[in-house]
Design a protein around this motif. Structure first.
Motif, PDB file in Angstrom:
ATOM      1  N   TRP A  21      -5.099 -11.934   1.222  1.00  0.00           N
ATOM      2  CA  TRP A  21      -4.208 -10.965   0.583  1.00  0.00           C
ATOM      3  C   TRP A  21      -3.096 -10.521   1.529  1.00  0.00           C
ATOM      4  CZ3 TRP A  21      -3.492  -6.025   2.432  1.00  0.00           C
ATOM      5  CH2 TRP A  21      -4.445  -5.547   3.353  1.00  0.00           C
ATOM      6  N   ILE A  22      -3.386 -10.488   2.843  1.00  0.00           N
ATOM      7  CA  ILE A  22      -2.349 -10.135   3.813  1.00  0.00           C
ATOM      8  C   ILE A  22      -1.275 -11.216   3.843  1.00  0.00           C
ATOM      9  CG2 ILE A  22      -1.854  -9.742   6.258  1.00  0.00           C
ATOM     10  CD1 ILE A  22      -4.646  -8.553   6.530  1.00  0.00           C
ATOM     11  N   ASP A  23      -1.734 -12.443   3.881  1.00  0.00           N
ATOM     12  CA  ASP A  23      -0.806 -13.579   3.867  1.00  0.00           C
ATOM     13  C   ASP A  23       0.058 -13.560   2.611  1.00  0.00           C
ATOM     14  OD1 ASP A  23       0.383 -16.026   4.518  1.00  0.00           O
ATOM     15  OD2 ASP A  23      -1.141 -17.141   3.421  1.00  0.00           O
ATOM     16  N   SER A  24      -0.567 -13.253   1.474  1.00  0.00           N
ATOM     17  CA  SER A  24       0.174 -13.242   0.212  1.00  0.00           C
ATOM     18  C   SER A  24       1.240 -12.150   0.191  1.00  0.00           C
ATOM     19  CB  SER A  24      -0.793 -13.046  -0.962  1.00  0.00           C
ATOM     20  OG  SER A  24      -1.695 -14.129  -1.059  1.00  0.00           O
ATOM     21  N   LEU A  25       0.888 -10.967   0.708  1.00  0.00           N
ATOM     22  CA  LEU A  25       1.847  -9.866   0.748  1.00  0.00           C
ATOM     23  C   LEU A  25       3.067 -10.228   1.591  1.00  0.00           C
ATOM     24  CD1 LEU A  25      -0.203  -6.537   1.089  1.00  0.00           C
ATOM     25  CD2 LEU A  25       1.446  -7.105  -0.693  1.00  0.00           C
ATOM     26  N   MET A  26       2.819 -10.780   2.776  1.00  0.00           N
ATOM     27  CA  MET A  26       3.931 -11.134   3.644  1.00  0.00           C
ATOM     28  C   MET A  26       4.709 -12.321   3.096  1.00  0.00           C
ATOM     29  SD  MET A  26       2.590 -10.596   7.534  1.00  0.00           S
ATOM     30  CE  MET A  26       1.637  -9.155   8.014  1.00  0.00           C
ATOM     31  N   ASP A  27       3.999 -13.228   2.459  1.00  0.00           N
ATOM     32  CA  ASP A  27       4.661 -14.393   1.874  1.00  0.00           C
ATOM     33  C   ASP A  27       5.603 -13.973   0.756  1.00  0.00           C
ATOM     34  OD1 ASP A  27       5.205 -17.105   1.299  1.00  0.00           O
ATOM     35  OD2 ASP A  27       3.658 -17.111  -0.249  1.00  0.00           O
ATOM     36  N   THR A  28       5.162 -12.991  -0.047  1.00  0.00           N
ATOM     37  CA  THR A  28       5.938 -12.569  -1.213  1.00  0.00           C
ATOM     38  C   THR A  28       7.018 -11.542  -0.865  1.00  0.00           C
ATOM     39  OG1 THR A  28       3.998 -12.915  -2.615  1.00  0.00           O
ATOM     40  CG2 THR A  28       5.787 -11.589  -3.535  1.00  0.00           C
ATOM     41  N   LEU A  29       6.669 -10.578  -0.010  1.00  0.00           N
ATOM     42  CA  LEU A  29       7.563  -9.445   0.230  1.00  0.00           C
ATOM     43  C   LEU A  29       8.168  -9.405   1.621  1.00  0.00           C
ATOM     44  CD1 LEU A  29       5.387  -6.663  -1.469  1.00  0.00           C
ATOM     45  CD2 LEU A  29       7.296  -7.926  -2.468  1.00  0.00           C
ATOM     46  N   GLY A  30       7.684 -10.215   2.539  1.00  0.00           N
ATOM     47  CA  GLY A  30       8.199 -10.189   3.899  1.00  0.00           C
ATOM     48  C   GLY A  30       7.817  -8.920   4.624  1.00  0.00           C
ATOM     49  N   ALA A  31       8.780  -8.292   5.343  1.00  0.00           N
ATOM     50  CA  ALA A  31       8.513  -7.095   6.132  1.00  0.00           C
ATOM     51  C   ALA A  31       7.953  -5.934   5.288  1.00  0.00           C
ATOM     52  CB  ALA A  31       9.778  -6.653   6.867  1.00  0.00           C
ATOM     53  N   PRO A  32       8.475  -5.674   4.068  1.00  0.00           N
ATOM     54  CA  PRO A  32       7.852  -4.635   3.243  1.00  0.00           C
ATOM     55  C   PRO A  32       6.377  -4.933   2.950  1.00  0.00           C
ATOM     56  CG  PRO A  32      10.022  -5.151   2.404  1.00  0.00           C
ATOM     57  CD  PRO A  32       9.728  -6.179   3.458  1.00  0.00           C
ATOM     58  N   GLY A  33       6.028  -6.206   2.813  1.00  0.00           N
ATOM     59  CA  GLY A  33       4.634  -6.567   2.596  1.00  0.00           C
ATOM     60  C   GLY A  33       3.770  -6.196   3.781  1.00  0.00           C
ATOM     61  N   ALA A  34       4.303  -6.384   5.005  1.00  0.00           N
ATOM     62  CA  ALA A  34       3.579  -5.976   6.208  1.00  0.00           C
ATOM     63  C   ALA A  34       3.396  -4.457   6.213  1.00  0.00           C
ATOM     64  CB  ALA A  34       4.334  -6.428   7.456  1.00  0.00           C
ATOM     65  N   GLY A  35       4.425  -3.730   5.764  1.00  0.00           N
ATOM     66  CA  GLY A  35       4.330  -2.275   5.690  1.00  0.00           C
ATOM     67  C   GLY A  35       3.266  -1.817   4.711  1.00  0.00           C
ATOM     68  N   ILE A  36       3.195  -2.466   3.562  1.00  0.00           N
ATOM     69  CA  ILE A  36       2.169  -2.118   2.571  1.00  0.00           C
ATOM     70  C   ILE A  36       0.781  -2.395   3.128  1.00  0.00           C
ATOM     71  CG2 ILE A  36       1.207  -2.755   0.320  1.00  0.00           C
ATOM     72  CD1 ILE A  36       4.106  -3.320  -0.589  1.00  0.00           C
ATOM     73  N   ALA A  37       0.635  -3.530   3.807  1.00  0.00           N
ATOM     74  CA  ALA A  37      -0.663  -3.875   4.388  1.00  0.00           C
ATOM     75  C   ALA A  37      -1.100  -2.835   5.415  1.00  0.00           C
ATOM     76  CB  ALA A  37      -0.594  -5.261   5.038  1.00  0.00           C
ATOM     77  N   ILE A  38      -0.169  -2.349   6.229  1.00  0.00           N
ATOM     78  CA  ILE A  38      -0.496  -1.339   7.231  1.00  0.00           C
ATOM     79  C   ILE A  38      -0.827   0.005   6.577  1.00  0.00           C
ATOM     80  CG2 ILE A  38       0.500   0.077   9.069  1.00  0.00           C
ATOM     81  CD1 ILE A  38      -0.547  -2.591  10.020  1.00  0.00           C
ATOM     82  N   ALA A  39      -0.130   0.346   5.489  1.00  0.00           N
ATOM     83  CA  ALA A  39      -0.451   1.582   4.764  1.00  0.00           C
ATOM     84  C   ALA A  39      -1.882   1.524   4.252  1.00  0.00           C
ATOM     85  CB  ALA A  39       0.529   1.779   3.607  1.00  0.00           C
ATOM     86  N   LEU A  40      -2.274   0.378   3.709  1.00  0.00           N
ATOM     87  CA  LEU A  40      -3.644   0.207   3.225  1.00  0.00           C
ATOM     88  C   LEU A  40      -4.638   0.240   4.377  1.00  0.00           C
ATOM     89  CD1 LEU A  40      -3.027  -2.589   0.560  1.00  0.00           C
ATOM     90  CD2 LEU A  40      -3.528  -0.162   0.128  1.00  0.00           C
ATOM     91  N   GLU A  41      -4.250  -0.320   5.522  1.00  0.00           N
ATOM     92  CA  GLU A  41      -5.127  -0.302   6.698  1.00  0.00           C
ATOM     93  C   GLU A  41      -5.412   1.121   7.141  1.00  0.00           C
ATOM     94  OE1 GLU A  41      -5.766   0.221  10.986  1.00  0.00           O
ATOM     95  OE2 GLU A  41      -3.792   0.449  10.038  1.00  0.00           O
ATOM     96  N   ASN A  42      -4.431   2.015   7.008  1.00  0.00           N
ATOM     97  CA  ASN A  42      -4.658   3.417   7.361  1.00  0.00           C
ATOM     98  C   ASN A  42      -5.649   4.079   6.422  1.00  0.00           C
ATOM     99  OD1 ASN A  42      -2.595   4.895   9.479  1.00  0.00           O
ATOM    100  ND2 ASN A  42      -1.824   2.942   8.754  1.00  0.00           N
TER     101      ASN A  42
END
Length: 220
Positions: A21-42
Motif C-alpha cells: 500500500w505504501i508503494d501504491s500511494l507513492m506510485d499514484t500520488l508521489g510526494a503527497p502519497g508519502a505524506g499520507i503514509a506518514i500521517a497514517l504512521e503517526n
C-alpha cells in the motif's frame, strides 16, 4: 513528473522491501502519497516510518519525486497525524483520563498528578524531542492534548521535531540510493533499545508499587 511511475527503479525496490500500500500511494500520488503514509504512521505507530521516509528519499534520488516536495509533504503528514492524536487527547480530557487511570491496577491518581506536573515543566521538550523517539513520537501528542498545550506551540514544536526526523531519513534514502532499505536495520536496533528501556521502566514502576503495597499490608 512528481510521482513514481510504474516500472521505475523506486517501484522495483519497493516491491521487495515496503508494504504494497505504501508503494501504491507513492506510485499514484508521489510526494503527497508519502505524506499520507506518514500521517497514517503517526496514527498507527507499528507502520514503518523507517521504510516510508528512506523510500521517498530513494524515489527523489531517481528523479521520480522532487526532494523538497518529499521533505515538505512528509513533515506535513507528521503534523496532521500528530494533530489528530492531540484532538483525541483534548476530547478525552483530564477528568476521563483520571477516571480511566484510577481503574487501572497499581496506578494512583497521585501518579497522574505527578505526570501532569512533569508535563507542565517539560512538555515543550517532550513534544519536540519525542518526535525523534520511535513509538513515543506518536503517543506524545495525546498527553499534549489532554493537558491542552497551546495549539500554536504544539504545532510549531511538532513541525520542527518532525522536520529533523524526516529530513534525516529522507536524506539517508537519497544518499544510499538502491541501498535505501539498509536504514531500516539501524532504526530497528534503535527501536528495540527504546522499547526495552520502556518495558524496564514499566516493570520498575510495577515492582515499586507491589513492594509499597506489601509494606503497607505488613504495617497494617
Amino acid at each position: 513528473m512528481d510521482h513514481v511511475t510504474a516500472g521505475s527503479p523506486a517501484r522495483a525496490m519497493a516491491d521487495s522491501s515496503a508494504p504494497g500500500w505504501i508503494d501504491s500511494l507513492m506510485d499514484t500520488l508521489g510526494a503527497p502519497g508519502a505524506g499520507i503514509a506518514i500521517a497514517l504512521e503517526n496514527l498507527f505507530p507499528p507502520l514503518p516510518s523507517e521504510v516510508i521516509l528512506p523510500l521517498a528519499g530513494f524515489a527523489a534520488s531517481t528523479g521520480q519525486m522532487n526532494l523538497l516536495a518529499a521533505l515538505l509533504w512528509t513533515t506535513a503528514g507528521s503534523v496532521i497525524g500528530a494533530l489528530a492524536l492531540y484532538g483525541v487527547g483534548a476530547l478525552l480530557g483530564r477528568d476521563r483520563t483520571v477516571a480511566i487511570a484510577a481503574r487501572l491496577p497499581l496506578v494512583k491518581v497521585a501518579d497522574i498528578e505527578r505526570t501532569e506536573a512533569w508535563f507542565a515543566r517539560h512538555g515543550a521538550k517532550a513534544v519536540f524531542f519525542g518526535r525523534m523517539i520511535p513509538i513515543f513520537r506518536s503517543l506524545i501528542s495525546v498527553p499534549a492534548g489532554v493537558e491542552r498545550m497551546p495549539l500554536p506551540v504544539f504545532l510549531v514544536l511538532t513541525a520542527l521535531g518532525s522536520a529533523i526526523w524526516n529530513t534525516a531519513f529522507v536524506m539517508a534514502g537519497y544518499a544510499l540510493g538502491e541501498r535505501w532499505d539498509e536504514v531500516s536495520g539501524y532504526v530497528s536496533a534503535y527501536s528495540k533499545v527504546v522499547l526495552i528501556a520502556a518495558v524496564l521502566a514499566v516493570l520498575g514502576f510495577v515492582a515499586m508499587r507491589v513492594l509499597k503495597r506489601g509494606t503497607g499490608v505488613r504495617r497494617g
